[in-house]
Design an enzyme around this catalytic site. Sequence first.
Site, PDB file in Angstrom:
ATOM      1  N   GLU A  90       0.579  -1.086  -0.075  1.00  0.00           N
ATOM      2  CA  GLU A  90       0.234   0.039  -0.057  1.00  0.00           C
ATOM      3  C   GLU A  90       0.816   1.216  -0.050  1.00  0.00           C
ATOM      4  O   GLU A  90       1.961   1.443   0.513  1.00  0.00           O
ATOM      5  CB  GLU A  90      -0.784  -0.037   1.177  1.00  0.00           C
ATOM      6  CG  GLU A  90      -1.649  -1.085   1.380  1.00  0.00           C
ATOM      7  CD  GLU A  90      -2.746  -1.042   2.693  1.00  0.00           C
ATOM      8  OE1 GLU A  90      -3.442  -1.946   2.937  1.00  0.00           O
ATOM      9  OE2 GLU A  90      -2.337  -0.132   3.463  1.00  0.00           O
ATOM     10  N   CYS A 103       2.939   8.312   1.839  1.00  0.00           N
ATOM     11  CA  CYS A 103       3.351   7.360   2.974  1.00  0.00           C
ATOM     12  C   CYS A 103       3.561   5.997   2.316  1.00  0.00           C
ATOM     13  O   CYS A 103       2.709   5.555   1.741  1.00  0.00           O
ATOM     14  CB  CYS A 103       2.060   7.168   3.805  1.00  0.00           C
ATOM     15  SG  CYS A 103       2.433   6.045   5.134  1.00  0.00           S
ATOM     16  N   CYS A 110       4.695  -7.429   8.088  1.00  0.00           N
ATOM     17  CA  CYS A 110       5.650  -6.976   8.864  1.00  0.00           C
ATOM     18  C   CYS A 110       5.676  -8.179  10.106  1.00  0.00           C
ATOM     19  O   CYS A 110       4.519  -8.818  10.440  1.00  0.00           O
ATOM     20  CB  CYS A 110       5.003  -5.718   9.617  1.00  0.00           C
ATOM     21  SG  CYS A 110       6.203  -5.011  10.687  1.00  0.00           S
ATOM     22  N   CYS A 114       2.490  -5.568  16.228  1.00  0.00           N
ATOM     23  CA  CYS A 114       2.003  -4.415  16.966  1.00  0.00           C
ATOM     24  C   CYS A 114       0.209  -4.774  16.986  1.00  0.00           C
ATOM     25  O   CYS A 114      -0.196  -5.238  15.878  1.00  0.00           O
ATOM     26  CB  CYS A 114       2.156  -3.270  16.462  1.00  0.00           C
ATOM     27  SG  CYS A 114       4.056  -2.701  16.407  1.00  0.00           S
ATOM     28  N   CYS A 117      -2.104  -2.984  14.552  1.00  0.00           N
ATOM     29  CA  CYS A 117      -2.001  -2.994  13.189  1.00  0.00           C
ATOM     30  C   CYS A 117      -2.397  -4.114  12.315  1.00  0.00           C
ATOM     31  O   CYS A 117      -1.898  -5.138  12.487  1.00  0.00           O
ATOM     32  CB  CYS A 117      -0.288  -2.611  13.187  1.00  0.00           C
ATOM     33  SG  CYS A 117       0.506  -2.333  11.516  1.00  0.00           S
ATOM     34  N   CYS A 329      -2.891   1.863   8.015  1.00  0.00           N
ATOM     35  CA  CYS A 329      -1.987   0.982   7.338  1.00  0.00           C
ATOM     36  C   CYS A 329      -2.423  -0.360   7.352  1.00  0.00           C
ATOM     37  O   CYS A 329      -2.655  -1.021   8.407  1.00  0.00           O
ATOM     38  CB  CYS A 329      -0.676   1.227   8.211  1.00  0.00           C
ATOM     39  SG  CYS A 329       0.727  -0.153   8.222  1.00  0.00           S
TER      40      CYS A 329
HETATM   41  S1  SF4 Z   1       3.012  -0.713  13.427  1.00  0.00           S
HETATM   42 FE1  SF4 Z   1       2.545  -2.324  11.831  1.00  0.00          FE
HETATM   43  S2  SF4 Z   1       3.793  -2.128  10.332  1.00  0.00           S
HETATM   44 FE2  SF4 Z   1       4.547  -0.767  11.938  1.00  0.00          FE
HETATM   45  S3  SF4 Z   1       6.005  -2.156  13.026  1.00  0.00           S
HETATM   46 FE3  SF4 Z   1       4.256  -2.398  13.977  1.00  0.00          FE
HETATM   47  S4  SF4 Z   1       3.431  -4.219  12.841  1.00  0.00           S
HETATM   48 FE4  SF4 Z   1       5.074  -3.247  11.728  1.00  0.00          FE
END
Ligand code: SF4
Length: 342
Positions: A90, A103, A110, A114, A117, A329
């Site tokens: 994206e 962005c 990833c 987190c 996310c 995101c």
């Molecule tokens: S916010 Fe999302 S993209 Fe960023 S480091 Fe944490 S898990 Fe990864």
Amino acid sequence: MVDIKSMTLEELTQWFKDQGEPAFRAKQVFRWLYRGVTSFEEMSDLSKGLRQKLKETCILTAPKVARKQVSQLDGTIKYLWELGDGNCIETVFMRYKHGNTVCISCQVGCRMGCAFCASTLAGKVRDLTPGEMVDQVLFTQLDSGEPISNIVLMGIGEPLDNFDTVIRFLTLINHPDGMNIGMRHISLSTCGLVEKIDKLAEYGLQLTLSVSLHAPDDETRSKIMPVNRSVGVDRLMDTCRRYFQTTGRRISYEYAMIDGVNDSDWQADRLAHLLKGTGGHVNLIPLNNVEESPLKPSRRVAAFQKRLESHGVTVTVRRRLGSDIDASCGQLRRKAMRQDNG
Ligand code: SF4
């Protein structure tokens, strides 16, 4: 095959020399790349023979628009790009008073986990190449028809987990014969990989480092950001102080406001205490609603801001752009993955 868009001008010059071609060809080709050509045939000032040679020896990446969502509220555009191997990433185009900002993503997925996310829900698939990072800026500018002056590395992936690629991307995007985007117009966001923050400091870049803090205490932060379990808030803040001392660049601390998790007054007090003497400021982020996530947007953003300010902390609240599209995101990629899987 050589990934030509991931090469610096100096490397390209050497490559042409090695091929027995004059060095000035490198600059010609470099400029074509940053005009967004999608085939070597378009490089009209090169001989037919050379174009054929490039075709046989080099990869020329050019992502395809898999999906595109345009906000009716503020013109924010969210792109889902399909890469050469079929993976999707994206990119978000946003209009700000200080200029158009893009962005970008740095990984497919990833591995940081987190809790708030969507990008991490299926883990990391692979790192992007420097050229694929350049492409996001280049092709967003071409497709939107509007010049891009600022870049934030805040899309899918953890930039410092793809460190060498990101450094190379910064060199490429900053080059006067490329897109010529100044370091002061670039922000890099990290969840707090301390060794890599130290390594980044050694480069002395004039970019803005954003640290995703999201909680001032280990108990809360470890719950929502697994990276905290091995490092801890104190060590992270020591690293941030060192970064500021080495580079002279103030850090922006990102803080996504999550209902009942990190938005109480005692956490504001502790956050203010942590930031003493760091020169940093706090950017509060009203959370977007992620369908699969039990974490919901806080209703205490204004109160939390006030509390921080009462301690003398500089606070901004991120403007919500594209709230009518999947602008948070990883959301659009997730949606596409779900639909592709039926
Ligand atoms: S916010 Fe999302 S993209 Fe960023 S480091 Fe944490 S898990 Fe990864």
